[in-house]
Structure formats: structure tokens, C-alpha cells
Write a protein that holds these residues in place. Structure first.
Motif, PDB file in Angstrom:
ATOM      1  N   THR A  86       0.845  -1.192   0.000  1.00  0.00           N
ATOM      2  CA  THR A  86       0.000   0.000   0.000  1.00  0.00           C
ATOM      3  C   THR A  86       0.882   1.245   0.000  1.00  0.00           C
ATOM      4  N   SER A  87       0.398   2.293  -0.650  1.00  0.00           N
ATOM      5  CA  SER A  87       1.110   3.572  -0.635  1.00  0.00           C
ATOM      6  C   SER A  87       0.206   4.673  -0.095  1.00  0.00           C
ATOM      7  N   THR A  88      -0.850   4.239   0.575  1.00  0.00           N
ATOM      8  CA  THR A  88      -1.807   5.202   1.152  1.00  0.00           C
ATOM      9  C   THR A  88      -1.362   5.553   2.565  1.00  0.00           C
ATOM     10  N   TRP A  89      -1.141   6.847   2.815  1.00  0.00           N
ATOM     11  CA  TRP A  89      -0.516   7.267   4.062  1.00  0.00           C
ATOM     12  C   TRP A  89      -1.423   7.106   5.285  1.00  0.00           C
ATOM     13  N   ASN A  90      -2.714   7.039   5.088  1.00  0.00           N
ATOM     14  CA  ASN A  90      -3.599   6.953   6.256  1.00  0.00           C
ATOM     15  C   ASN A  90      -4.304   5.602   6.345  1.00  0.00           C
ATOM     16  N   LEU A  91      -3.684   4.575   5.729  1.00  0.00           N
ATOM     17  CA  LEU A  91      -4.290   3.243   5.727  1.00  0.00           C
ATOM     18  C   LEU A  91      -3.370   2.239   6.420  1.00  0.00           C
ATOM     19  N   ILE A  92      -3.856   1.633   7.470  1.00  0.00           N
ATOM     20  CA  ILE A  92      -3.133   0.539   8.121  1.00  0.00           C
ATOM     21  C   ILE A  92      -3.422  -0.731   7.322  1.00  0.00           C
ATOM     22  N   PRO A  93      -2.403  -1.418   6.839  1.00  0.00           N
ATOM     23  CA  PRO A  93      -2.633  -2.577   5.971  1.00  0.00           C
ATOM     24  C   PRO A  93      -3.074  -3.803   6.754  1.00  0.00           C
ATOM     25  N   ASP A  94      -3.645  -4.735   6.034  1.00  0.00           N
ATOM     26  CA  ASP A  94      -4.025  -6.013   6.653  1.00  0.00           C
ATOM     27  C   ASP A  94      -2.821  -6.894   6.913  1.00  0.00           C
ATOM     28  N   SER A  95      -1.792  -6.770   6.059  1.00  0.00           N
ATOM     29  CA  SER A  95      -0.646  -7.669   6.197  1.00  0.00           C
ATOM     30  C   SER A  95       0.629  -6.997   5.703  1.00  0.00           C
ATOM     31  N   VAL A  96       1.731  -7.543   6.138  1.00  0.00           N
ATOM     32  CA  VAL A  96       3.059  -7.094   5.719  1.00  0.00           C
ATOM     33  C   VAL A  96       3.885  -8.332   5.381  1.00  0.00           C
ATOM     34  N   LEU A  97       4.631  -8.241   4.274  1.00  0.00           N
ATOM     35  CA  LEU A  97       5.504  -9.344   3.870  1.00  0.00           C
ATOM     36  C   LEU A  97       6.953  -8.983   4.157  1.00  0.00           C
ATOM     37  N   LEU A  98       7.625  -9.844   4.903  1.00  0.00           N
ATOM     38  CA  LEU A  98       9.072  -9.753   5.117  1.00  0.00           C
ATOM     39  C   LEU A  98       9.740 -10.831   4.293  1.00  0.00           C
ATOM     40  N   GLY A  99      10.907 -10.519   3.779  1.00  0.00           N
ATOM     41  CA  GLY A  99      11.646 -11.533   3.036  1.00  0.00           C
ATOM     42  C   GLY A  99      13.129 -11.268   3.110  1.00  0.00           C
ATOM     43  N   GLY A 100      13.894 -12.318   2.879  1.00  0.00           N
ATOM     44  CA  GLY A 100      15.338 -12.152   2.920  1.00  0.00           C
ATOM     45  C   GLY A 100      16.059 -13.418   2.533  1.00  0.00           C
ATOM     46  N   THR A 101      17.348 -13.424   2.791  1.00  0.00           N
ATOM     47  CA  THR A 101      18.180 -14.559   2.409  1.00  0.00           C
ATOM     48  C   THR A 101      18.907 -15.098   3.628  1.00  0.00           C
ATOM     49  N   ALA A 102      19.065 -16.403   3.654  1.00  0.00           N
ATOM     50  CA  ALA A 102      19.792 -17.097   4.717  1.00  0.00           C
ATOM     51  C   ALA A 102      20.898 -17.922   4.068  1.00  0.00           C
ATOM     52  N   ARG A 103      22.143 -17.572   4.330  1.00  0.00           N
ATOM     53  CA  ARG A 103      23.289 -18.219   3.689  1.00  0.00           C
ATOM     54  C   ARG A 103      24.056 -19.035   4.726  1.00  0.00           C
ATOM     55  N   SER A 104      24.278 -20.301   4.432  1.00  0.00           N
ATOM     56  CA  SER A 104      24.949 -21.192   5.380  1.00  0.00           C
ATOM     57  C   SER A 104      25.926 -22.093   4.647  1.00  0.00           C
ATOM     58  N   LEU A 105      26.864 -22.654   5.406  1.00  0.00           N
ATOM     59  CA  LEU A 105      27.921 -23.483   4.830  1.00  0.00           C
ATOM     60  C   LEU A 105      27.841 -24.936   5.254  1.00  0.00           C
TER      61      LEU A 105
END
Length: 390
Positions: free
Chosen positions: A241-260
Motif C-alpha cells: 500500500t502507498s496510502t498514508w492513512n491506511l493501516i494494511p491487513d498484512s506485511v511481507l518480510l523476506g530475505g536470504t539465509a546463507r549457510s555453509l
């Protein structure tokens, strides 16, 4: 056998092929023109070959005059979805696609080795396979090539391969015992709350608050001590969302996990899952956790490393062969070959800092010092000859 001189004779050829392949950059799974270029080159050299995998992969087999062992050299084929920003005369002609990871160099080195070895095939005992593999940059085309029989008929006893690396100056290579590249896994966590008007936060359950707390927890994990190198980065946070006065229903987090190692790989997945659940409970939200495992860490065989090191020192000089202290946290699907047979993976220095050739891999400005083609080919050819002579 003086493979150093034989490789020197192929240097101009390798440069020509690298530039041709560079301007013909193609994405993973679309390497059709690239495959044609390689097939034409193999026909000119006179090496039998066949298509494998999903049709773009090629396996060529050079048979010596006498029976013996079989070794394989692997080169990846695909480019990246990047618009090239270099000023080179042979820049990519494919809009939005660029060889920004040096796979054009890997293919050129393999073709140079093929020409050099083919010129003395009558003196060889054994076989050399050249594996041109698509789709390294996506889900890992190596597994498809292996399943299609790339390591069979004749059975391969060792696979060698490498990656150009701007972390090292041209003229050098780096290899190390154990893991040299990481498992490049991804994680995603969707935090689900209850959206609404930003003027009435007490009537909502703001998932951004919980997501923010979770990002900080992930950073704590990232600096934890698991007894070996690893990397954990949160790279995405998106509420759509890009609406400044709207609380969203959800948020997505993402990233990378690097291991040996599989141990740390499993620990990272487990602790991320637990932290997601704990934060969800604390803030009254739901957390949908996903951990996607890509290819395993690339782990070289100790004996193969020792033997390759001796060959490389003979080929380019002892001071130019670096025994690395730290692995790269980037990923490589060469790991599948290393799981199948004893293998060794090297990093080929391609930087010339004095000339400004030092941009990182996956940069639209990435260039390489083409003298690295000769260095890589000399090391490969020396080891191939030594291996077949055992």
C-alpha cells in the motif's frame, strides 16, 4: 605435457568466444542461441557432444587414444536480467539481459581447454567431459544435467569448475578445503493483522508494528555465533500500500539465509520459524512462515583440493595460488556435482584494480580482465592432465 604453451595458443580464441557469448546473453532456460554457438565450436574442434537437461545443456566427450579415467569440466551458460551499463564494444545485444556474472568467461575457458586438449588427444589416456550447463542463476540446472546422465557413459570420477571473482587480481586463483560457496536459501514471513483507518489505530491490529519488531529480532540472529560463517539479511518489507492513512491487513518480510553446512542451515530455519511465532503471539497477529531451500553449500573434496593445488602451482606459480581463509557467501549449484563425485571448485581472479576493473558480480557495470581466461584454462588443463596421468 606443456599445457601452458598450448593454452597460450588459445588465448585469442578464448577472448573472441567470450566476446561473442557476451553479446549473445540469454536468461536461464532460454540459452538457445548460446547453445548453438557452443555446438558450432565443438564441431569445429571435432568433439562429440549431445544436448541434455531441458535442451539447452550440452555435454561433450573428448576421448583420449587410450582407456583411462574420466574427468569433467563444468561451465555455466546463463546471464542475468540486467541492462548492461558498460561501454565495451561487445556489450549485450539482448535488451535487459547481461553476462554480469562471468558465465561468458566460464564457457570461453572451457572451449579453450577443449581446443588445447584436443590438439594432443593422441597422447592422452582417458576421457575429458565438458559440461555446458544452463540455468545456474535460478533453481540450479546442475541437478537436471546430472539426472539426465551428464556424469555417466563414461562415468565421471571428478568434476572441476570455478567462477571468475573480482575479489582477486588477475593472475591468481583461490581454492580452499571444505565449503567455498554457501547454500543460498530464502525466507518469507507474512504478518497478518487487521487493517483500517490510520486515524483509529485502536480499532486495528497493525502488522507493521509486529513486522518491525521481527526485523530487529532477525538482526539479532544475524550476529549470533553458530560456530561458523553464515549470513542472514532481511531484504524485503512490503505492505502493498502507498496510502498514508491506511493501516494494511498484512506485511511481507523476506530475505536470504546463507549457510555453509546442513547443521547451520537447519538451525537458521528453525530459529526464524520460532521467532516468527513468538512475535506473532506477542503482538496478536498471525505469521505465515516459509523457508525455501535452494542448492546446498558447495563443498570441495579435500583430496581433490590438494591435487588441484599442486597442478595450479605448476601452471601459474606457487605465489599465485591462494589457499582461502573465508568462503564466499554467494551460492553455486556446482554443489550438486560435488555431492555426486569428488570435486573441486575454484575462484579465478579477474580484477585489474589499476585499470578500474573491480566492479562486483551482478553489477550492470561488471567487467573482467580477459587475461583471467588464460589463467583459468592453464590451471584446468594442468589438473586434467595430472588427473589422467595418475
Amino acid at each position: 605435457m606443456d599445457f601452458s604453451s598450448l593454452v597460450d595458443l588459445q588465448f585469442e580464441y578464448m577472448v573472441k568466444m567470450r566476446r561473442l557469448l557476451h553479446c549473445t546473453a540469454e536468461l536461464s532456460g532460454e540459452e538457445f542461441q548460446t547453445a548453438k554457438i557452443i555446438e558450432n565450436a565443438l564441431c569445429e574442434i571435432g568433439i562429440e557432444h549431445c544436448r541434455m537437461g531441458h535442451g539447452q545443456g550440452i555435454v561433450a566427450t573428448l576421448c583420449g587414444a587410450k582407456e583411462g579415467r574420466t574427468i569433467a569440466l563444468r561451465a555455466d551458460m546463463d546471464a542475468l536480467p540486467l541492462a548492461e551499463k558498460t561501454a565495451c564494444a561487445f556489450a549485450s545485444k539482448t535488451k535487459g539481459v547481461m553476462h554480469a556474472c562471468g558465465h561468458d568467461a566460464h564457457m570461453a575457458i572451457a572451449l579453450g581447454c577443449a581446443r588445447a586438449i584436443a590438439s594432443v588427444r593422441d597422447t592422452l589416456a582417458g576421457n575429458v567431459k565438458f559440461i555446458f550447463q544452463p540455468a545456474e542463476e535460478t533453481d540450479g540446472g546442475a541437478e537436471d544435467m546430472i539426472n539426465a546422465g551428464a556424469l555417466e557413459n563414461p562415468r565421471v570420477e571428478r568434476v572441476i569448475g570455478g567462477h571468475v571473482m573480482p575479489d582477486y587480481e588477475t593472475g591468481t586463483i583461490m581454492l580452499r578445503h571444505g565449503a567455498i560457496m554457501a547454500a543460498p536459501d530464502d525466507f518469507s514471513i507474512r504478518i497478518i493483522g487487521r487493517g483500517g483507518h490510520g486515524a483509529y489505530p485502536h480499532k486495528c491490529v497493525n502488522p507493521i508494528i509486529a513486522a518491525s519488531a521481527l526485523v530487529l529480532e532477525i538482526e539479532k540472529i544475524a550476529v549470533a555465533d553458530f560456530g561458523e560463517h553464515f549470513a542472514l539479511s532481511c531484504c524485503v518489507i512490503n505492505s502493498n500500500t502507498s496510502t498514508w492513512n491506511l493501516i494494511p491487513d498484512s506485511v511481507l518480510l523476506g530475505g536470504t539465509a546463507r549457510s555453509l553446512s546442513e547443521r547451520v542451515r537447519t538451525e537458521l530455519e528453525s530459529i526464524l520459524r520460532v521467532k516468527s511465532e513468538e512475535i506473532a503471539q506477542e503482538f496478536g497477529v498471525q505469521a505465515e512462515f516459509s523457508f525455501r531451500r535452494y542448492f546446498p553449500p558447495t563443498i570441495s573434496d579435500d583430496k581433490a583440493v590438494d591435487e588441484f593445488m599442486l597442478s595450479a602451482k605448476r601452471a601459474i606459480g606457487e605465489n599465485n595460488v591462494i589457499c582461502g581463509d573465508s568462503p564466499s557467501m554467494a551460492g553455486e549449484d556446482f554443489s550438486y556435482y560435488a555431492l555426486a563425485v569428488p570435486s573441486v571448485f575454484i575462484h579465478i581472479g579477474c580484477a585489474d584494480t589499476a585499470r578500474g576493473i573491480k566492479h562486483v558480480l551482478h553489477s550492470p557495470l561488471f567487467e573482467l580482465d580477459e587475461r583471467c581466461l588464460r589463467v583459468g584454462a592453464k590451471c584446468y588443463c594442468a589438473h586434467i592432465f595430472d588427473f589422467l596421468s595418475q
